[in-house]
Enzyme design. Structure first.
Site, PDB file in Angstrom:
ATOM      1  CG  ASP A   9      29.896  44.762  42.377  1.00 32.50           C
ATOM      2  OD1 ASP A   9      30.427  45.382  41.405  1.00 32.50           O
ATOM      3  OD2 ASP A   9      30.581  43.853  42.814  1.00 32.50           O
ATOM      4  CG  ASP A 103      33.134  47.084  38.993  1.00 29.46           C
ATOM      5  OD1 ASP A 103      33.799  47.315  39.690  1.00 29.46           O
ATOM      6  OD2 ASP A 103      33.147  45.832  38.690  1.00 29.46           O
ATOM      7  CD  GLU A 104      33.643  47.308  45.416  1.00 29.05           C
ATOM      8  OE1 GLU A 104      33.321  46.618  46.525  1.00 29.05           O
ATOM      9  OE2 GLU A 104      34.567  47.159  44.916  1.00 29.05           O
TER      10      GLU A 104
END
Length: 409
Positions: A9, A103-104
């Site tokens: 993350d 973003d993960e």
């Protein structure tokens, strides 16, 4: 064989990207999101956390809590580009991975202990991402997606954490129930009213009791609280619909403006369909009034991706929906029931000139249609003062939808 799942993350992603491009923002409180009174905080730096600021908060409230914070509107195009850099690094390193959001990421490292130490591989991957992307990132390693995600949260900021097989339950036990993914405000309230605050309490309850309280979600929550999660890595996300919506800076009763906004959305979504070789057979329009009452209406049509078919349907649905003498807060368009295919010529409505025009317009937009920040500069919406209405990138590339840092009109 126990599974080995890595969760990665990017820390305060939007803020980190802005700092990468402007070092003057380092070590300063930064807010990214809508800049108007109705804007929402999409990301906030760790320096703002002591003021009680969190993502999803009203930007107006965040500014009141931390007046010295630098507020940035943000650009989805830049964030997509930076996310792609990280995706490519992960793809080069692991056998299979899932991009859960911009973003993960999840990666399946099961069996790689025969060739590498999975913990060493995970830490080396994290360091490589930091080095080559210039962005801080945290990661968690365990036997399941849920536990790895929680471990990443405990590792933040800019760190890593490993949960050994067999220790998942004891790792989760002392945590607040809201640490478990899927526990939002409503579920937390139900649990709180029952006197359940910590994961350990759920672990000690019979699974049947959780099922009676929350149904299937209760059973799923019990399993997650006990570290039981067999959900697979999903390397490709099949889009079932595409949509666009905008909140007006001030409630409006200007019907012409609302129709123009919807037309711009329809034009750009139709372009996305053609660019992805997709067709839609269901068009829907949404209106949210100033009292937050939200209404929507949809219509089934023959499969198409043509502006001259879709936009009239959007305008007709809007005319049917907009029947209250009240200001409007938000409008939106959605195309669903998507299939792969090319537009079929309608012998009564289409012409060779019209189809050639679409091809020419799409070619020009593909080549010259966006600026360096990914904003649309060649669209009907831009010509009437509605910039950046288009979706960023290719919505059918298997990545999850990109949620811009702002959605205001």
């Amino acid at each position: 064989m126990d599974r080995t799942i890595l969760h990665l993350d990017l820390d305060t992603f939007f803020v980190s990207v802005e700092r990468k491009h402007d070092s003057r923002l380092n070590n300063r409180p930064v807010l990214v999101g809508g800049t108007g009174d109705r804007g929402v905080v999409a990301a906030c730096s760790y320096e703002t956390r002591p003021f009680g600021i969190h993502s999803g908060m009203s930007m107006k409230m965040a500014r009141m809590l931390c007046p010295e914070a630098t507020v940035i509107r943000g650009e989805a195009g830049i964030y997509s580009t930076e996310s792609k850099i990280v995706s490519e690094i992960i793809a080069e390193t692991v056998p299979v991975f899932e991009k859960a959001s911009i973003d993960e990421f999840y990666a399946d490292l099961t069996g790689m202990d025969k060739f590498f130490g999975t913990y060493q591989l995970a830490t080396e991957l994290r360091e490589r991402i930091k080095r080559e992307s210039g962005l801080p990132i945290s990661c968690g390693l365990s036997t399941s997606k849920v536990v790895s995600k929680v471990a990443t949260g405990e590792a933040k900021p800019d760190n890593h954490k490993k949960i050994d097989a067999g220790t998942e339950k004891s790792f989760l036990a002392p945590m607040h129930v809201q640490k478990i993914p899927m526990v939002g405000e409503k579920t937390n309230k139900v649990l709180y009213d029952m006197g359940i605050k910590y994961v350990k309490t759920i672990q000690e309850m019979p699974v049947e009791m959780m099922g009676e309280i929350l149904g299937k979600n209760g059973v799923l929550l019990w399993n997650r609280a006990n570290g039981l999660d067999n959900s697979p890595i999903v390397p490709f996300h099949e889009r079932k619909s595409i949509s666009n919506e905008r909140t007006f800076g001030k409630d409006t009763g200007d019907v012409r403006r609302m129709r123009e906004m919807l037309r711009a959305m329809g034009e750009n979504l139709a372009y996305q369909l053609r660019n992805g070789n997709k067709l839609t057979s269901c068009v829907s329009v949404k209106i949210r009034y100033s009292d937050f009452n939200t209404v929507s209406k949809q219509v089934k049509i023959p499969y198409t991706s043509a502006d001259h078919t879709l936009i009239p349907q959007i305008e007709r649905l809007f005319d049917l929906l907009h029947n209250r003498r009240m200001m409007v807060r938000l409008v939106g368009v959605n195309f669903s029931d998507l299939v792969t295919g090319s537009h079929q010529i309608n012998m009564f409505d289409d012409s060779e000139e019209k189809l050639n025009l679409y091809q020419a317009m799409d070619y020009i937009r593909n080549r010259y249609g966006t600026d360096k920040r990914g904003n649309s500069i060649l669209s009907w919406g831009t010509t009437i003062g509605i910039p950046n209405i288009s979706s960023m990138g290719n919505p059918f590339n298997g990545d999850p939808p990109v949620i811009p840092a702002h959605r205001n009109a």
